[in-house]
Motif scaffolding. Structure first.
Motif, PDB file in Angstrom:
ATOM      1  N   TYR A 586       0.857  -1.177   0.000  1.00  0.00           N
ATOM      2  CA  TYR A 586       0.000   0.000   0.000  1.00  0.00           C
ATOM      3  C   TYR A 586       0.899   1.234   0.000  1.00  0.00           C
ATOM      4  CZ  TYR A 586      -3.353  -3.544   1.460  1.00  0.00           C
ATOM      5  OH  TYR A 586      -4.126  -4.679   1.523  1.00  0.00           O
ATOM      6  N   ALA A 587       0.623   2.148  -0.916  1.00  0.00           N
ATOM      7  CA  ALA A 587       1.423   3.375  -1.018  1.00  0.00           C
ATOM      8  C   ALA A 587       0.564   4.457  -1.657  1.00  0.00           C
ATOM      9  CB  ALA A 587       2.686   3.128  -1.862  1.00  0.00           C
ATOM     10  N   ILE A 588       0.982   5.705  -1.472  1.00  0.00           N
ATOM     11  CA  ILE A 588       0.205   6.845  -1.942  1.00  0.00           C
ATOM     12  C   ILE A 588       0.941   7.540  -3.080  1.00  0.00           C
ATOM     13  CG2 ILE A 588      -0.758   9.092  -1.294  1.00  0.00           C
ATOM     14  CD1 ILE A 588      -0.949   7.943   1.583  1.00  0.00           C
ATOM     15  N   ASP A 589       0.228   7.753  -4.183  1.00  0.00           N
ATOM     16  CA  ASP A 589       0.719   8.528  -5.318  1.00  0.00           C
ATOM     17  C   ASP A 589      -0.091   9.818  -5.345  1.00  0.00           C
ATOM     18  OD1 ASP A 589       1.540   9.612  -7.698  1.00  0.00           O
ATOM     19  OD2 ASP A 589       0.593   8.104  -8.964  1.00  0.00           O
ATOM     20  N   GLY A 590       0.529  10.929  -4.955  1.00  0.00           N
ATOM     21  CA  GLY A 590      -0.199  12.191  -4.873  1.00  0.00           C
ATOM     22  C   GLY A 590      -1.244  12.130  -3.787  1.00  0.00           C
ATOM     23  N   THR A 592      -3.783   9.747  -4.016  1.00  0.00           N
ATOM     24  CA  THR A 592      -4.465   8.465  -4.208  1.00  0.00           C
ATOM     25  C   THR A 592      -3.738   7.342  -3.493  1.00  0.00           C
ATOM     26  OG1 THR A 592      -5.244   9.187  -6.382  1.00  0.00           O
ATOM     27  CG2 THR A 592      -5.344   6.833  -5.909  1.00  0.00           C
ATOM     28  N   LEU A 593      -4.447   6.648  -2.622  1.00  0.00           N
ATOM     29  CA  LEU A 593      -3.907   5.465  -1.950  1.00  0.00           C
ATOM     30  C   LEU A 593      -4.111   4.258  -2.859  1.00  0.00           C
ATOM     31  CD1 LEU A 593      -2.788   3.960   0.546  1.00  0.00           C
ATOM     32  CD2 LEU A 593      -5.139   3.841   1.401  1.00  0.00           C
ATOM     33  N   HIS A 594      -3.015   3.522  -3.120  1.00  0.00           N
ATOM     34  CA  HIS A 594      -3.039   2.345  -3.993  1.00  0.00           C
ATOM     35  C   HIS A 594      -2.826   1.072  -3.174  1.00  0.00           C
ATOM     36  CE1 HIS A 594      -2.399   4.169  -8.154  1.00  0.00           C
ATOM     37  NE2 HIS A 594      -2.370   5.221  -7.333  1.00  0.00           N
ATOM     38  N   CYS A 595      -3.530   0.027  -3.549  1.00  0.00           N
ATOM     39  CA  CYS A 595      -3.192  -1.332  -3.147  1.00  0.00           C
ATOM     40  C   CYS A 595      -2.682  -2.031  -4.409  1.00  0.00           C
ATOM     41  CB  CYS A 595      -4.409  -2.062  -2.588  1.00  0.00           C
ATOM     42  SG  CYS A 595      -4.121  -3.817  -2.267  1.00  0.00           S
ATOM     43  N   ARG A 596      -1.469  -2.588  -4.362  1.00  0.00           N
ATOM     44  CA  ARG A 596      -0.866  -3.243  -5.526  1.00  0.00           C
ATOM     45  C   ARG A 596      -0.275  -4.596  -5.103  1.00  0.00           C
ATOM     46  NH1 ARG A 596      -0.125  -0.456 -10.245  1.00  0.00           N
ATOM     47  NH2 ARG A 596      -1.044   1.641 -10.206  1.00  0.00           N
ATOM     48  N   LYS A 603      -2.194  -3.196 -10.137  1.00  0.00           N
ATOM     49  CA  LYS A 603      -3.152  -2.487  -9.286  1.00  0.00           C
ATOM     50  C   LYS A 603      -4.281  -3.405  -8.838  1.00  0.00           C
ATOM     51  CE  LYS A 603      -5.967   0.574 -11.105  1.00  0.00           C
ATOM     52  NZ  LYS A 603      -6.454   1.838 -11.709  1.00  0.00           N
ATOM     53  N   VAL A 604      -4.613  -3.347  -7.557  1.00  0.00           N
ATOM     54  CA  VAL A 604      -5.740  -4.091  -7.004  1.00  0.00           C
ATOM     55  C   VAL A 604      -6.915  -3.141  -6.795  1.00  0.00           C
ATOM     56  CG1 VAL A 604      -6.535  -5.539  -5.097  1.00  0.00           C
ATOM     57  CG2 VAL A 604      -4.164  -5.725  -5.902  1.00  0.00           C
ATOM     58  N   TRP A 605      -6.671  -2.008  -6.123  1.00  0.00           N
ATOM     59  CA  TRP A 605      -7.693  -0.968  -5.966  1.00  0.00           C
ATOM     60  C   TRP A 605      -7.026   0.364  -5.623  1.00  0.00           C
ATOM     61  CZ3 TRP A 605      -7.202   1.188  -1.218  1.00  0.00           C
ATOM     62  CH2 TRP A 605      -6.837   0.398  -0.133  1.00  0.00           C
ATOM     63  N   THR A 606      -7.796   1.436  -5.781  1.00  0.00           N
ATOM     64  CA  THR A 606      -7.316   2.776  -5.412  1.00  0.00           C
ATOM     65  C   THR A 606      -8.412   3.503  -4.641  1.00  0.00           C
ATOM     66  OG1 THR A 606      -8.090   3.806  -7.456  1.00  0.00           O
ATOM     67  CG2 THR A 606      -5.839   2.957  -7.448  1.00  0.00           C
ATOM     68  N   TYR A 607      -7.988   4.512  -3.882  1.00  0.00           N
ATOM     69  CA  TYR A 607      -8.938   5.329  -3.104  1.00  0.00           C
ATOM     70  C   TYR A 607      -8.408   6.756  -3.047  1.00  0.00           C
ATOM     71  CZ  TYR A 607     -12.099   6.775   0.668  1.00  0.00           C
ATOM     72  OH  TYR A 607     -13.054   7.409   1.419  1.00  0.00           O
ATOM     73  N   ASP A 608      -9.260   7.729  -3.412  1.00  0.00           N
ATOM     74  CA  ASP A 608      -8.847   9.138  -3.399  1.00  0.00           C
ATOM     75  C   ASP A 608      -8.983   9.693  -1.990  1.00  0.00           C
ATOM     76  OD1 ASP A 608      -8.161  11.725  -3.918  1.00  0.00           O
ATOM     77  OD2 ASP A 608      -9.933  12.192  -5.126  1.00  0.00           O
TER      78      ASP A 608
END
Length: 686
Positions: A586-590, A592-596, A603-608
């Motif tokens: 799990y890490a944040i790009d800008g 957006t939190l990503h699960c990869r 990518k598994v899912w993202t959350y703003d």
């Protein structure tokens, strides 16, 4: 204003102290008065930092900068000296709201008031520049409105005209939306930078909106450099006057005298600060200040609402900086004791009703500059409001112990054995029993930061920019290795120490280096994808690095396994530190939190999240959820818990504060630090 505590002095020099206005990582700001009843804001360096000559010199440089400016448009420095080994600075106390508070309470200024504000601030800037200084941080929060007119405060980052921009490593060098393009880019700045800030301030005063705005700081800074100001809500006749101040090229901005002439303030402009609702507010605060400084035997009519006055003092009248930000900034939110967090649940998900509910707190016990808390053996440890470390029972919120000489900003961690490792201002490393606070051992190694640990050693950064391995059994130095890093994020396995550093010179890309934990020899290095450090993540034979790409590399040689580029080209919006849980990271790009997937980065899912959290620290886990700060409420930085497998919102908790939110987790417990507030939550229900 907070009453004096057991460790607070009753008097400093000629000043009798009445209460605490603010506290930060470097010092405290007190409200005091002399024998004549003249009020002052007195900033004192914390005792555990008084041995650091670099900090002392920086502290006293601030007094020298402000003392060099003697015009009526700035807060005057009254005295500065070292007493009992503790440096302090006394400055004129200004009983009035800051400009941003005034606009929030009473709306945008009318034409005449904007012109009067422009003329007064331009005159003050002319005085500052005539003294050979540049303020560098002119913004609404650094302008106090008094009955005698606006006053500029906070010379914490003021520098001579020939000086380069000075920043704390890893921080944006200027307040987003108010700093000039050349400041944002880290270039040499001149007096014209203050004129740009003045234009942004006047646009805000005239419209109630920022000329440069965006969903997060990096977007605002990008607009400052590459975009155009939004002046649509500024009256047209003022728009033509403010626009030139916001020119991208410093050479095209007017001088302070030209600004003053162009705005042509009306006659008797000083009346704007003495009339109407704003004038009444200022007068009420001034009456309250006189009440607190009245000598015995003198009668002063009390203000209509004492609580409002005291809140006003805490919110907007302190002049000096504490821990790199003005005391006004430190206390601009709700008072910690008044914060009432609120939890909310997503009705579409099955979540225990008690999830996201506080088990204790909020308590006004934290250092606003503390790193995230540390859970160890049923104890939660964090930086204390009055300095040092403090430990509370994670379940019951009862205070267990404190260590007053420790410097929390140097970070702290738990050894595999369970001992807590931290450092003091003299560079001595201390090992504490987490349950009792008993000091088990110390080592004098000139440490400035605690970086990482494994079973054999704890790894430190020293004042000479050296990386040091300290044996946790013998308490002796195993090896040292040279580095050029100003600040680092680090992680250790049994064989490798991975160090991601940054420099003050943002034009230079530092390396990510892997050192042999037994000898300190360099195993491999690679150019960093980001000038701002964050903490690497080691999982088995893989190391995950944030930056302009989220990269999984082989631990043994640093070669890429996979890489995912960031959506934004800027450092501040790049990938932050990653956290690994099982087969996923799990890490944040800008924002957006990503699960990869850890295996291939898919990518598994993202959350703003709707805000950019501090990328140095990774997201946090409970037993069922991944937790992060969110900006779902634009006026508050809150916490959101997401289901690990789906990324769907499980619950949220609102703090009603826009200060930086720092999270720590253990099992089903979540611990929040925000400003001075410490709160424990039950993350997954009972």
């Amino acid at each position: 204003m907070i009453p004096l505590g057991p460790g607070d002095p009753l008097r400093l020099g000629p000043y009798r102290l009445a209460g605490v206005l603010g506290a930060g990582g470097m010092g405290k700001v007190y409200f005091g008065h002399d024998s004549s009843g003249h009020a002052a804001a007195i900033k004192v360096l914390l005792p555990q930092l008084a041995h650091d000559q670099g900090l002392v010199q920086r502290f006293l440089r601030e007094a020298e900068a402000a003392r060099a400016v003697t015009g009526q448009g700035v807060a005057r420095v009254l005295a500065a000296q070292t007493e009992g080994g503790r440096p302090w600075i006394a400055s004129e106390f200004l009983a009035g709201p800051t400009l941003d508070q005034a606009v929030a309470a009473y709306g945008p200024f009318l034409d005449g008031a904007v012109r009067a504000l422009a003329a007064s601030l331009a005159r003050a800037l002319r005085t500052i520049h005539a003294a050979g200084l540049i303020h560098r941080d002119l913004k609404p929060a650094n302008i106090v409105l008094t009955s005698r007119g606006p006053r500029i405060i906070d010379f914490g980052i003021a520098r001579p005209e020939h000086g380069l921009t000075l920043t704390t490593t890893g921080q944006v060098p200027v307040t987003p939306g108010y700093g000039a393009p050349e400041q944002v880019l880290g270039h040499r700045v001149g007096p014209a930078a203050d004129i740009f800030s003045l234009g942004a301030v006047l646009a805000f005063a005239a419209s109630g909106r920022r000329a440069y705005d965006g969903p997060h700081a990096a977007a605002v800074q990008y607009t400052v450099v590459h975009g155009e100001p939004d002046l649509t809500q500024v009256p047209e006749h003022l728009r033509a006057l403010i626009g030139p101040c916001l020119a991208k090229d410093p050479a095209f901005r007017p001088s302070p005298e030209q600004v003053r002439t162009a705005f042509a303030p009306p006659r008797r402009a000083e009346r704007f600060w003495q009339q109407g609702a704003l004038g009444a507010d200022i007068q009420q605060r001034e009456v309250g200040a006189r009440q607190l400084t009245t000598l015995p035997g003198t009668v002063v009519t009390p203000p209509p609402n004492r609580r409002r006055f005291l809140t006003g003092i805490a919110a907007g009248t302190a002049v000096l900086a504490a821990g790199g930000a003005s005391a006004a900034w430190l206390l601009r939110d709700d008072e910690p004791g008044d914060q009432k967090g609120k939890s909310s649940h997503d009705q579409n998900e099955a979540v225990d009703s008690s999830a996201g509910k506080p088990t204790w707190g909020p308590l006004a016990t934290a250092d606003p500059w503390s790193p995230p808390a540390l859970f160890v053996d049923g104890i939660v440890v964090f930086g204390a409001k009055d300095g040092g470390l403090v430990a509370y029972g994670a379940a019951d919120g009862k205070k267990r112990w404190s260590a007053v000489d420790i410097t929390p900003s140097a970070e702290y961690l738990a050894l595999p054995s369970g001992l807590i490792i931290a450092a003091d201002a003299r560079g001595t490393v201390h090992a504490f029993d987490p349950s009792t606070g008993k000091e088990e051992w110390t080592a004098d190694v000139d440490a400035t930061a605690v970086m990482a640990a494994n079973k054999a050693a704890v790894y430190l950064m020293t004042r000479g920019k050296k990386i040091c391995a300290l044996d946790t059994n013998t308490h002796k130095v195993l090896w040292t290795a040279a580095s050029s890093f100003e600040f680092v994020g680090a992680a250790a396995s049994e064989s490798h120490l991975i160090v991601h550093g940054d420099n003050k010179d943002v034009t230079k890309r530092p390396e990510v280096i892997a050192l042999d934990t037994a000898s300190g020899a360099k195993i491999w290095s690679r150019q960093s994808a980001r000038a701002i450090a964050n903490i690497p993540t080691i999982h088995g034979d893989t190391v995950v690095l944030g930056g302009k790409s989220l990269t999984a590399a082989r631990l043994k040689d640093g070669k890429n396994v996979w890489s995912v580029p960031a959506r934004s080209p800027t450092d501040s919006l790049a990938w932050g530190a990653a956290a690994v849980d099982g087969k996923h990271l799990y890490a944040i790009d800008g924002t957006t939190l990503h699960c990869r997937r850890l295996s291939d980065g898919a990518k598994v899912w993202t959350y703003d999240l709707k805000l950019t959290p501090v990328g140095y620290y990774p997201p946090r886990f409970t037993d069922r959820f991944v937790c992060e700060a969110t900006g779902e409420d634009p006026k508050s930085s809150d916490v959101v818990a997401l289901h690990k497998d789906t990324g769907k919102r499980a619950w949220g908790y609102t703090q009603h504060s826009n200060k930086q939110l720092k999270l720590a987790t253990s099992g089903n417990q979540l611990f929040l630090l925000q400003n001075q507030s410490a709160t424990a939550l039950l993350a997954s229900g009972s």
